[in-house]
Scaffold this motif. Structure first.
Motif, PDB file in Angstrom:
ATOM      1  N   PRO A   1       0.817  -1.225   0.000  1.00 19.38           N
ATOM      2  CA  PRO A   1       0.000   0.000   0.000  1.00 19.38           C
ATOM      3  C   PRO A   1       0.851   1.275   0.000  1.00 19.38           C
ATOM      4  O   PRO A   1       0.486   2.269  -0.636  1.00 19.38           O
ATOM      5  N   ILE A   2       1.987   1.241   0.711  1.00 21.86           N
ATOM      6  CA  ILE A   2       2.875   2.406   0.742  1.00 21.86           C
ATOM      7  C   ILE A   2       3.443   2.665  -0.647  1.00 21.86           C
ATOM      8  O   ILE A   2       3.528   3.812  -1.108  1.00 21.86           O
ATOM      9  N   ALA A   3       3.833   1.604  -1.338  1.00 27.09           N
ATOM     10  CA  ALA A   3       4.388   1.736  -2.683  1.00 27.09           C
ATOM     11  C   ALA A   3       3.358   2.324  -3.639  1.00 27.09           C
ATOM     12  O   ALA A   3       3.686   3.198  -4.460  1.00 27.09           O
TER      13      ALA A   3
ATOM     14  N   GLY B   1       6.504   1.364 -11.475  1.00 28.05           N
ATOM     15  CA  GLY B   1       7.681   0.543 -11.201  1.00 28.05           C
ATOM     16  C   GLY B   1       7.859   0.257  -9.725  1.00 28.05           C
ATOM     17  O   GLY B   1       7.042   0.631  -8.886  1.00 28.05           O
ATOM     18  N   ARG B   2       8.947  -0.411  -9.417  1.00 29.40           N
ATOM     19  CA  ARG B   2       9.230  -0.800  -8.037  1.00 29.40           C
ATOM     20  C   ARG B   2       9.500   0.420  -7.170  1.00 29.40           C
ATOM     21  O   ARG B   2      10.150   1.370  -7.599  1.00 29.40           O
ATOM     22  N   PHE B   3       9.019   0.369  -5.955  1.00 25.06           N
ATOM     23  CA  PHE B   3       9.340   1.394  -4.968  1.00 25.06           C
ATOM     24  C   PHE B   3      10.297   0.822  -3.926  1.00 25.06           C
ATOM     25  O   PHE B   3      11.205   1.492  -3.453  1.00 25.06           O
TER      26      PHE B   3
ATOM     27  N   ALA C   1       2.945   6.059  -2.812  1.00 27.42           N
ATOM     28  CA  ALA C   1       4.127   6.829  -3.189  1.00 27.42           C
ATOM     29  C   ALA C   1       4.231   6.962  -4.699  1.00 27.42           C
ATOM     30  O   ALA C   1       4.552   8.042  -5.220  1.00 27.42           O
ATOM     31  N   ASN C   2       3.946   5.883  -5.440  1.00 32.69           N
ATOM     32  CA  ASN C   2       3.995   5.944  -6.899  1.00 32.69           C
ATOM     33  C   ASN C   2       2.947   6.901  -7.445  1.00 32.69           C
ATOM     34  O   ASN C   2       3.205   7.645  -8.399  1.00 32.69           O
ATOM     35  N   ALA C   3       1.762   6.874  -6.845  1.00 35.05           N
ATOM     36  CA  ALA C   3       0.707   7.785  -7.290  1.00 35.05           C
ATOM     37  C   ALA C   3       1.116   9.231  -7.031  1.00 35.05           C
ATOM     38  O   ALA C   3       0.892  10.117  -7.868  1.00 35.05           O
ATOM     39  N   GLU C   4       1.723   9.482  -5.883  1.00 36.38           N
ATOM     40  CA  GLU C   4       2.150  10.833  -5.542  1.00 36.38           C
ATOM     41  C   GLU C   4       3.298  11.291  -6.442  1.00 36.38           C
ATOM     42  O   GLU C   4       3.356  12.464  -6.848  1.00 36.38           O
TER      43      GLU C   4
END
Length: 324
Positions: A146-148, A159-161, A151-154
């Motif tokens: 969920p954090i990834a 790709g990988r976070f 963060a990707n949306a932000e």
């Protein structure tokens, strides 16, 4: 090929594990990017909130944690007895705190009558959920994914976070648990992100200090129960006051601009665990550099390795049988 995570976890040897997740991109998990000036401090709240929520779902206790700029440290304790004590309905209810579930799950929780084939499906699911709710890999997956996504949306990217696999270390005795917890709790001070433990935001030590001021222990963390189990069914085999004093002593020594020394109570705790003061300071400053794998005394390490080798051989044997 990397060793499967289940082949590195041996609950018959220890329920305690140190886990580390690290970002793959140069962009920070949290903190402020010095190159762009972009602040990601709000992501610390994401991580801590999710982490503490998962502690209410899984049969896994949090002993220590620290949310750093580009990585996350956790010391976890797997509570196998707790998950075994849950009824089938409790197992499904715990699982559905994270995952929505289908109508069959909801009917089962509500006590609706089920057909025999439906009950067979539920029985299979319950067995699977029960295993997952005490699985560190599932815990880390439920934390990181969920954090990834957020963060990707932000960051407006794909790709990988996180790195592909989180790192883990088995902590085989009390000394290893104590040293690793201290290493994690002191991370922000070593990184010069905070001056004192009480000012180390988004860490377990800050939660413990805030609760200690009220004469309590934080409910979200595994409590200290002293050197003997009496009224408490589970907990860390140290005194809370002694641990906080030890962390304060160590933090002062690790900061060159503060005078510090190991107090008498800290000396007694280290003496009980047979840890020389000079070794303690090195362990808590360079824990992951000194210990690349499992941590414990020679006998416990030997036993642990023997158990892992046995599991590896059993896994290979099962694979051969399946192939045959």
């Amino acid at each position: 090929m990397p060793t499967p995570r289940k082949a590195l976890v041996s609950l018959e040897d220890t329920p305690f594990y140190h886990c580390i997740s690290r970002c793959v991109r140069k962009a920070f998990l949290c903190g402020v990017d010095k190159h762009t000036g972009q602040s990601y401090e709000h992501r610390r709240d994401w991580v801590e909130s999710r982490l503490l929520h998962l502690a209410e779902v899984f049969a896994i206790d949090i002993c220590a944690f620290a949310v750093m700029s580009n990585h996350l440290h956790l010391v976890l304790r797997v509570d196998a007895e707790l998950v075994k004590s849950w009824s089938d309905i409790e197992v499904v209810m715990q699982w559905q705190k994270l995952f929505k579930g289908d109508s069959l799950n909801h009917d089962f929780v509500k006590g609706q009558p089920l057909e025999s084939y439906q009950q067979a499906i539920i029985n299979k699911r319950v067995k699977e959920y029960r295993i997952r709710l005490m699985d560190i890999s599932w815990f880390m997956r439920a934390l990181n994914e969920p954090i990834a996504r957020k963060a990707n949306a932000e960051d407006k990217c794909k790709g990988r976070f996180w790195e592909g696999r989180f790192k883990s270390q088995a902590l085989l005795d009390e000394a290893a648990v104590l040293a690793c917890m201290a290493y994690v709790d002191l991370n922000p001070i070593r990184a010069k992100m905070a001056d004192t433990p009480e000012h180390s935001d988004h860490t377990s030590i800050q939660l413990r200090i805030k609760s200690a001021i009220k004469g309590e222990q934080p409910t979200a963390l595994l409590p200290f129960v002293g050197s003997e189990h009496q009224d408490m069914p589970k907990g860390l085999m140290f005194n809370a006051k002694d641990y906080l004093q030890l962390i304060d002593d160590t933090s002062r020594i690790q900061r060159h601009d503060k005078r510090g020394a190991i107090s008498h109570s800290s000396e007694q705790l280290l003496y009980r665990l047979n840890i020389p003061a000079e070794n303690w300071l090195k362990m808590t400053a360079e824990f992951t550099k000194i210990f690349k794998g499992a941590v414990g005394n020679t006998q416990e390490l030997t036993t642990y390795c023997e158990h892992l080798e046995r599991k590896r051989r059993q896994g290979a044997a099962n694979c051969h049988r399946w192939l045959d």
